[in-house]
Scaffold this active site. Structure first.
Site, PDB file in Angstrom:
ATOM      1  N   HIS A   1      19.945  53.985 -19.172  1.00 50.87           N
ATOM      2  CA  HIS A   1      21.306  54.599 -18.961  1.00 50.87           C
ATOM      3  C   HIS A   1      21.168  56.072 -18.849  1.00 50.87           C
ATOM      4  O   HIS A   1      21.723  56.561 -17.585  1.00 50.87           O
ATOM      5  CB  HIS A   1      22.087  54.223 -20.193  1.00 50.87           C
ATOM      6  CG  HIS A   1      21.943  53.147 -20.576  1.00 50.87           C
ATOM      7  ND1 HIS A   1      22.698  51.949 -19.879  1.00 50.87           N
ATOM      8  CD2 HIS A   1      21.592  52.344 -21.615  1.00 50.87           C
ATOM      9  CE1 HIS A   1      22.795  50.806 -20.358  1.00 50.87           C
ATOM     10  NE2 HIS A   1      21.953  50.896 -21.499  1.00 50.87           N
TER      11      HIS A   1
HETATM   12  O1  RIB Z   1      25.580  52.641 -23.733  1.00 51.23           O
HETATM   13  C1  RIB Z   1      24.491  53.515 -23.461  1.00 51.23           C
HETATM   14  C2  RIB Z   1      24.547  54.758 -24.114  1.00 51.23           C
HETATM   15  O2  RIB Z   1      24.668  55.021 -25.482  1.00 51.23           O
HETATM   16  C3  RIB Z   1      23.217  55.831 -23.852  1.00 51.23           C
HETATM   17  O3  RIB Z   1      23.738  56.970 -23.887  1.00 51.23           O
HETATM   18  C4  RIB Z   1      22.374  55.470 -25.031  1.00 51.23           C
HETATM   19  O4  RIB Z   1      21.627  56.655 -25.070  1.00 51.23           O
HETATM   20  C5  RIB Z   1      23.360  55.332 -26.086  1.00 51.23           C
HETATM   21  O5  RIB Z   1      23.854  56.868 -26.386  1.00 51.23           O
END
Ligand code: RIB
Ligand code: CA
Length: 307
Positions: A236
């Site tokens: 992500h």
């Molecule tokens: O949904 C993914 C996000 O939420 C990313 O930033 C992960 O690190 C959590 O913070």
């Protein structure tokens, strides 16, 4: 000229990779790293951020911020990140946190910024960034752009409806969406195209340096996702960094986006009006596609630049 940025994060395994990518990319001038509670509590995310910056040897201040959202209760995501937030990877303690509080430090940096301003990158709950902008609205003019890993136009990953960061502090996200400055959203639908597999980790391991080893050990500790047949997981936060480092890898669409702030099952859902059905003015640039193969090449090169 490198883009001057502030990175707000909640390390967090993918946040750690995002910090490596940012600190190993000459396209960015990382002015500071601010930290919130999120994936795990601030008591873990702060030392994790210090340790990651410490491993890189970069002289970038790390500053503590909010340990809870603007409203509602703090909720962590230890199932993905482990109770320590780095999937069990042990690192030497990093340099001490810089004094002060994230929202104050962000405001001070915006005040001192040149007219072209700073880019704010949000990789966790939007609390710190929202507090900075909501408590001194005049500084918004010094925000060049806000780039957030947040939200989804499809299903969530923390609830059926909501992505973790958006659900953690929907009111904070709403402040940023309404601030009037350019906002980029890197959503779950984008990050689902940047899938890490065992083969990709092995390929990234080919090379020297402690940062590369730490990064790959962290990647190896992230559980494969049942949404991807337990054979892969989306990476992500580095996708949000890559949007600034290598914009040519992305296609985007300007959309009207609203985040749901109610208390029902839709709390934290981002309603992305991709087809302009509501005829409302676009308030966000939503990243739609990424060239994943080239993304991992960019990550590999950044790790290669670090020690
Ligand atoms: O949904 C993914 C996000 O939420 C990313 O930033 C992960 O690190 C959590 O913070
Ligand atoms: Ca994060």
């Amino acid at each position: 000229m490198p883009i001057p940025v502030i990175i707000d994060c909640d390390p967090g395994t993918d946040d750690a990779l995002a910090l490596f990518l940012a600190l190993g990319s000459p396209e960015l001038d990382v002015r500071m790293v601010t930290v919130a509670g999120g994936n795990v509590g601030l008591a873990q995310t702060l030392p994790n951020a210090r340790a990651i910056v410490g491993v890189t040897g970069k002289k970038v201040p790390v500053i503590a911020g909010a340990d809870r959202p603007l409203l509602g209760a703090f909720r962590s995501e230890t199932a993905v990140h482990g109770t320590d937030g780095l999937g069990g990877v042990r690192l030497p303690e990093g340099p001490p946190a810089a004094p002060g509080i994230a929202a104050d430090a962000i405001r001070a940096a915006l005040r001192e910024a040149p007219p072209e301003g700073l880019t704010l990158i949000g990789l966790g709950p939007a609390t710190n960034l929202a507090l900075a902008l909501a408590t001194e609205p005049a500084l918004v003019e010094k925000v060049a752009r806000i780039v957030l890993m947040t939200g989804a136009w499809g299903e969530g990953n923390f609830s059926a409806s909501a992505e973790f960061n958006a659900m953690s502090d929907p009111e904070g996200l709403a402040v940023l969406l309404a601030c009037g400055r350019p906002v980029t959203l890197v959503t779950l639908d984008l990050t689902a195209q940047a899938l890490v597999t065992a083969e990709i980790i092995e390929k990234l391991r080919q090379g020297e340096g402690e940062c590369r080893k730490v990064a790959c050990d962290i990647l190896a500790g992230i559980p494969m996702s049942r949404r991807f047949g337990n054979k892969a997981y989306p990476l992500h936060d580095p996708c949000a960094i890559a949007w600034l480092v290598a914009p040519e890898l992305f296609t985007n669409r300007d959309c009207h986006v609203v985040v749901e702030c109610g208390v029902g099952p839709g709390r934290g859902r981002t309603h992305v009006d991709r087809w302009d059905r509501l005829k409302q003015p676009a308030n966000a640039t939503v990243a739609e596609t990424i060239d994943a193969a080239r993304f991992f090449e960019v990550l590999d090169k950044a790790l290669g630049r670090l020690e």
